[in-house]
Design a protein around this motif. Structure first.
Motif, PDB file in Angstrom:
ATOM      1  N   LYS A  88      -6.652   8.072   8.770  1.00 56.27           N
ATOM      2  CA  LYS A  88      -7.282   8.437   7.509  1.00 56.27           C
ATOM      3  C   LYS A  88      -6.393   8.033   6.332  1.00 56.27           C
ATOM      4  O   LYS A  88      -5.174   8.015   6.445  1.00 56.27           O
ATOM      5  CB  LYS A  88      -7.538   9.944   7.464  1.00 56.27           C
ATOM      6  N   VAL A  89      -7.031   7.725   5.210  1.00 56.30           N
ATOM      7  CA  VAL A  89      -6.297   7.413   3.991  1.00 56.30           C
ATOM      8  C   VAL A  89      -5.660   8.695   3.454  1.00 56.30           C
ATOM      9  O   VAL A  89      -6.301   9.749   3.400  1.00 56.30           O
ATOM     10  CB  VAL A  89      -7.234   6.806   2.924  1.00 56.30           C
ATOM     11  N   VAL A  90      -4.383   8.601   3.094  1.00 57.74           N
ATOM     12  CA  VAL A  90      -3.672   9.729   2.478  1.00 57.74           C
ATOM     13  C   VAL A  90      -3.461   9.389   1.006  1.00 57.74           C
ATOM     14  O   VAL A  90      -2.685   8.488   0.672  1.00 57.74           O
ATOM     15  CB  VAL A  90      -2.317   9.989   3.163  1.00 57.74           C
ATOM     16  N   ALA A  91      -4.175  10.069   0.141  1.00 60.83           N
ATOM     17  CA  ALA A  91      -4.049   9.833  -1.298  1.00 60.83           C
ATOM     18  C   ALA A  91      -2.846  10.587  -1.839  1.00 60.83           C
ATOM     19  O   ALA A  91      -2.474  11.649  -1.329  1.00 60.83           O
ATOM     20  CB  ALA A  91      -5.314  10.270  -2.013  1.00 60.83           C
ATOM     21  N   PHE A  92      -2.219  10.050  -2.865  1.00 63.08           N
ATOM     22  CA  PHE A  92      -1.120  10.735  -3.536  1.00 63.08           C
ATOM     23  C   PHE A  92      -1.710  11.850  -4.407  1.00 63.08           C
ATOM     24  O   PHE A  92      -2.166  11.601  -5.530  1.00 63.08           O
ATOM     25  CB  PHE A  92      -0.321   9.749  -4.401  1.00 63.08           C
ATOM     26  N   ASP A  93      -1.680  13.062  -3.883  1.00 69.18           N
ATOM     27  CA  ASP A  93      -2.234  14.178  -4.633  1.00 69.18           C
ATOM     28  C   ASP A  93      -1.596  15.476  -4.150  1.00 69.18           C
ATOM     29  O   ASP A  93      -0.936  15.506  -3.095  1.00 69.18           O
ATOM     30  CB  ASP A  93      -3.748  14.245  -4.464  1.00 69.18           C
ATOM     31  N   GLU A  94      -1.789  16.524  -4.894  1.00 74.28           N
ATOM     32  CA  GLU A  94      -1.252  17.843  -4.579  1.00 74.28           C
ATOM     33  C   GLU A  94      -1.604  18.249  -3.149  1.00 74.28           C
ATOM     34  O   GLU A  94      -2.763  18.177  -2.731  1.00 74.28           O
ATOM     35  CB  GLU A  94      -1.805  18.874  -5.561  1.00 74.28           C
ATOM     36  N   GLY A  95      -0.576  18.651  -2.391  1.00 76.53           N
ATOM     37  CA  GLY A  95      -0.786  19.151  -1.045  1.00 76.53           C
ATOM     38  C   GLY A  95      -0.794  18.094   0.037  1.00 76.53           C
ATOM     39  O   GLY A  95      -0.718  18.442   1.229  1.00 76.53           O
ATOM     40  N   ALA A  96      -0.910  16.823  -0.308  1.00 74.17           N
ATOM     41  CA  ALA A  96      -0.882  15.771   0.705  1.00 74.17           C
ATOM     42  C   ALA A  96       0.515  15.655   1.307  1.00 74.17           C
ATOM     43  O   ALA A  96       1.510  15.999   0.674  1.00 74.17           O
ATOM     44  CB  ALA A  96      -1.309  14.435   0.097  1.00 74.17           C
ATOM     45  N   VAL A  97       0.581  15.169   2.531  1.00 78.19           N
ATOM     46  CA  VAL A  97       1.863  15.000   3.227  1.00 78.19           C
ATOM     47  C   VAL A  97       2.158  13.506   3.360  1.00 78.19           C
ATOM     48  O   VAL A  97       1.335  12.745   3.881  1.00 78.19           O
ATOM     49  CB  VAL A  97       1.833  15.667   4.613  1.00 78.19           C
ATOM     50  N   VAL A  98       3.319  13.102   2.870  1.00 72.68           N
ATOM     51  CA  VAL A  98       3.764  11.718   2.994  1.00 72.68           C
ATOM     52  C   VAL A  98       5.142  11.703   3.648  1.00 72.68           C
ATOM     53  O   VAL A  98       5.867  12.706   3.612  1.00 72.68           O
ATOM     54  CB  VAL A  98       3.822  11.000   1.627  1.00 72.68           C
TER      55      VAL A  98
ATOM     56  N   HIS B 126       6.942  15.113   3.952  1.00 77.62           N
ATOM     57  CA  HIS B 126       7.186  15.821   2.704  1.00 77.62           C
ATOM     58  C   HIS B 126       5.841  16.150   2.063  1.00 77.62           C
ATOM     59  O   HIS B 126       4.943  15.301   2.008  1.00 77.62           O
ATOM     60  CB  HIS B 126       8.012  14.974   1.738  1.00 77.62           C
ATOM     61  N   VAL B 127       5.714  17.370   1.574  1.00 74.76           N
ATOM     62  CA  VAL B 127       4.484  17.792   0.907  1.00 74.76           C
ATOM     63  C   VAL B 127       4.587  17.463  -0.585  1.00 74.76           C
ATOM     64  O   VAL B 127       5.614  17.725  -1.223  1.00 74.76           O
ATOM     65  CB  VAL B 127       4.254  19.302   1.086  1.00 74.76           C
ATOM     66  N   ILE B 128       3.525  16.884  -1.128  1.00 69.48           N
ATOM     67  CA  ILE B 128       3.476  16.585  -2.565  1.00 69.48           C
ATOM     68  C   ILE B 128       3.145  17.863  -3.326  1.00 69.48           C
ATOM     69  O   ILE B 128       2.156  18.537  -3.031  1.00 69.48           O
ATOM     70  CB  ILE B 128       2.423  15.502  -2.868  1.00 69.48           C
ATOM     71  N   ARG B 129       3.991  18.196  -4.294  1.00 67.57           N
ATOM     72  CA  ARG B 129       3.763  19.374  -5.112  1.00 67.57           C
ATOM     73  C   ARG B 129       3.766  18.978  -6.588  1.00 67.57           C
ATOM     74  O   ARG B 129       4.691  18.335  -7.065  1.00 67.57           O
ATOM     75  CB  ARG B 129       4.862  20.426  -4.871  1.00 67.57           C
ATOM     76  N   HIS B 130       2.708  19.375  -7.277  1.00 67.33           N
ATOM     77  CA  HIS B 130       2.613  19.101  -8.703  1.00 67.33           C
ATOM     78  C   HIS B 130       3.251  20.244  -9.477  1.00 67.33           C
ATOM     79  O   HIS B 130       2.885  21.406  -9.301  1.00 67.33           O
ATOM     80  CB  HIS B 130       1.147  18.941  -9.108  1.00 67.33           C
TER      81      HIS B 130
END
Length: 258
Positions: free
Chosen positions: A94-104, A111-115
């Motif tokens: 699945k595509v993982v978009a750079f957004d709040e809560g996504a994991v990269v 790492h979890v993305i946090r705004h």
């Protein structure tokens, strides 16, 4: 070094006709018994055969046509291998978009993305989180810029260390190091000693980065994949077998991130 695209082994012969061939549209959504297939048409002057490959990043099949090949020839090849194409596309991560809560991944670690809109620190890593300040609308661009900068720092440092190692000799220093967003190669080396790396390598574990850098530095001495090249790669890095297997398995997920 090629990235995680998948090429169909079968290729159709190029027609001998020298008549002018109308260019196909660049992008199409074609209906087959297996379902709708997104297709990108690519004309290549050096191709000798019509060929198919899966582009994991774009989530579509790429049909490469030689100069005199017709769209109909590409369609015929697609019809024969429509089931294979549909299966490969369905199996993509699945595509993982750079957004709040996504994991990269960063250096292979999730790492979890946090705004953090009220902060004034730009982008920073805190524990297992990547925090991004400022307006939400700018979050994807800020994170992309951060990862590209991190890739440049990490890969340039690796290139300097490997190029100065006891087994490197004196000719494994690139004239320039470039960071790009590629869909078919993790790295490349030109005849004028410019070495290019995909920024997405920053998401891979350090040993994978080490192998790709060593691979491209070895091309500064050997612009082929002959015995001398592979012997030098083995001297520069111990990670070849593991890295090639890791990229084959996980490369599509890196290409589908961001």
């Amino acid at each position: 070094m090629t990235a995680a695209s998948t090429r169909r082994p079968f290729q159709a012969a190029q027609p001998r006709s020298r008549a002018a061939v109308a260019p196909p549209p660049q992008l199409e959504l074609l209906r087959f018994p297996t379902g709708d297939l997104p297709v990108r048409w690519r004309r290549c002057r050096t191709a000798g055969r019509i060929s198919l490959r899966i582009d994991p990043r774009a989530g579509m099949v790429v049909v490469t046509l030689p100069p005199r090949a017709s769209r109909e020839g590409g369609l015929a090849l697609l019809r024969i291998h429509a089931e294979w194409v549909a299966g490969r596309l369905a199996a993509l991560p699945k595509v993982v978009a750079f957004d709040e809560g996504a994991v990269v991944l960063l250096d292979g670690r999730p790492h979890v993305i946090r705004h953090s809109p009220e902060a004034r620190r730009g982008v920073w890593v805190e524990a297992d989180e990547i925090r991004i300040s400022g307006e939400h609308a700018f979050l994807p661009r800020r994170l992309s810029d951060f990862l590209r900068a991190e890739a440049r720092l990490r890969l340039a440092k690796l290139a300097a260390v490997i190029g100065a190692g006891p087994d490197a000799g004196t000719d494994l220093i690139p004239s320039r190091l470039a960071i790009k967003d590629t869909s078919t190669r993790w790295g490349s080396c030109s005849s004028d000693k410019v070495v290019m790396f995909s920024w997405r390598l920053v998401m891979a574990p350090p040993e994978i980065q080490h192998y790709v850098v060593a691979h491209e530095l070895a091309h500064l001495r050997h612009l082929d994949h002959g015995r001398g090249f592979w012997a030098l790669v083995e001297l520069l890095t111990p990670h070849r077998a593991h890295a090639e297997a890791w990229l084959k398995q996980n490369g599509p997920a890196l290409l589908r991130t961001g």
